[in-house]
Design an enzyme around this catalytic site. Structure first.
Site: not given
Length: 295
Positions: A159, A167, A176, A202
């Site tokens: 993770d 983001n 991305d 993620d």
């Protein structure tokens, strides 16, 4: 019916497939000869050609196509049918041969298209790894095999720390890019026998067959360093990785249970400050004490 055909011919060796297709051509040619001109068996010759094109190699496919054309030619030649010109018999055979080859080419292209679409349906377009569906499908067979034969297997859960902040502050295009960096690192780190996938967002997972606790510790420590290095390289110094890996020395439990154990271990690594790696083996079961007593 389709599943039955796929089960029978899908894993058949090439020579067996060629043999069965040849037998089918022979059976249809014999039936065509016995029934005479009143009943047509033309369409049935396409069945072995289609089977060879879908499940076999190019050599097998066009070999069966030629055999089907020759079988049809032999039936007509033995029927003593009168033609205005003798060459018409050979012309018809050539046209049928061309027809069978065209059908074979179309079937092989259709199979390639279907396989490509199936692969795309199981691949994450952003990272190039397996998506959740593809990962679970491939991992389940591997986990079941390891459990049956009591083979060592490791499942790792990965993770990203700070992904939401990337983001929110830098934009989704940078998020991305981060996912692509992680996907590339996992592709480099996995062997052909390993399975790596993006489960969503993620979260990533890896299955390492024939791997024990000590090997898993070294593997994930190295992977952790490489992931952090790649993140720094793309200008994301505040982003980290938490990894939890569960090593099953004598075969894993069911895949959902094994994934849950690795996931819980990853959250322990995240709660301990993040950007860490925890690799453990399941605790051995505690034997039940026998309690005796009476009145």
């Amino acid at each position: 019916m389709t599943r039955l055909i796929d089960r029978v011919f899908g894993h058949m060796p090439g020579w067996q497939l060629a043999l069965w297709c040849s037998v089918l051509v022979g059976c249809f040619a014999l039936a065509d000869r016995v029934t005479g001109d009143e009943l047509s068996f033309a369409i049935f010759y396409l069945l072995p050609v289609a089977l060879a094109a879908w499940y076999g190699t190019a050599v097998t496919t066009f070999g069966v196509a030629m055999l089907a054309a020759l079988g049809w030619f032999a039936v007509e030649y033995a029927s003593d049918r009168d033609y205005s010109q003798q060459w018409i018999l050979f012309w018809n055979a050539g046209v049928r041969m061309l027809f069978f080859c065209i059908v074979a080419v179309l079937m092989r292209r259709l199979r390639l298209h279907v396989e490509t679409q199936q692969q795309l349906a199981r691949t994450d377009p952003l990272t190039g790894l397996l998506n959740r569906t593809g990962f679970l499908e491939r991992s389940e067979a591997l986990v079941n095999s390891a459990a049956r034969y009591r083979l060592p297997l490791v499942i790792g859960f990965i993770d990203l720390d700070g992904f939401k902040k990337v983001n929110d502050t830098l934009g989704h295009h940078q998020g991305d890019e981060l996912l692509r960096v992680v996907g590339a690192a996992l592709c480099r780190a996995t062997r052909d026998s390993d399975i790596a996938g993006r489960l969503g967002g993620d979260e990533f997972a890896i299955v390492l067959p024939n791997t024990r606790l000590d090997g898993a510790g070294a593997y994930f420590a190295k992977l952790h360093r490489e992931l952090l290095r790649d993140m720094r390289r793309v200008g994301l110094p505040e982003t980290g990785v938490s990894i939890g890996a569960m090593a099953f020395e004598d075969g894993p439990p069911r895949l959902p249970d094994a994934l849950k154990m690795a996931d819980e271990l990853m959250y322990r690594a995240k709660r301990s400050g993040g950007m860490g790696v925890l690799v453990e083996a399941p605790a051995p079961p505690v034997p039940l004490r026998s309690v005796s007593g009476g009145r």
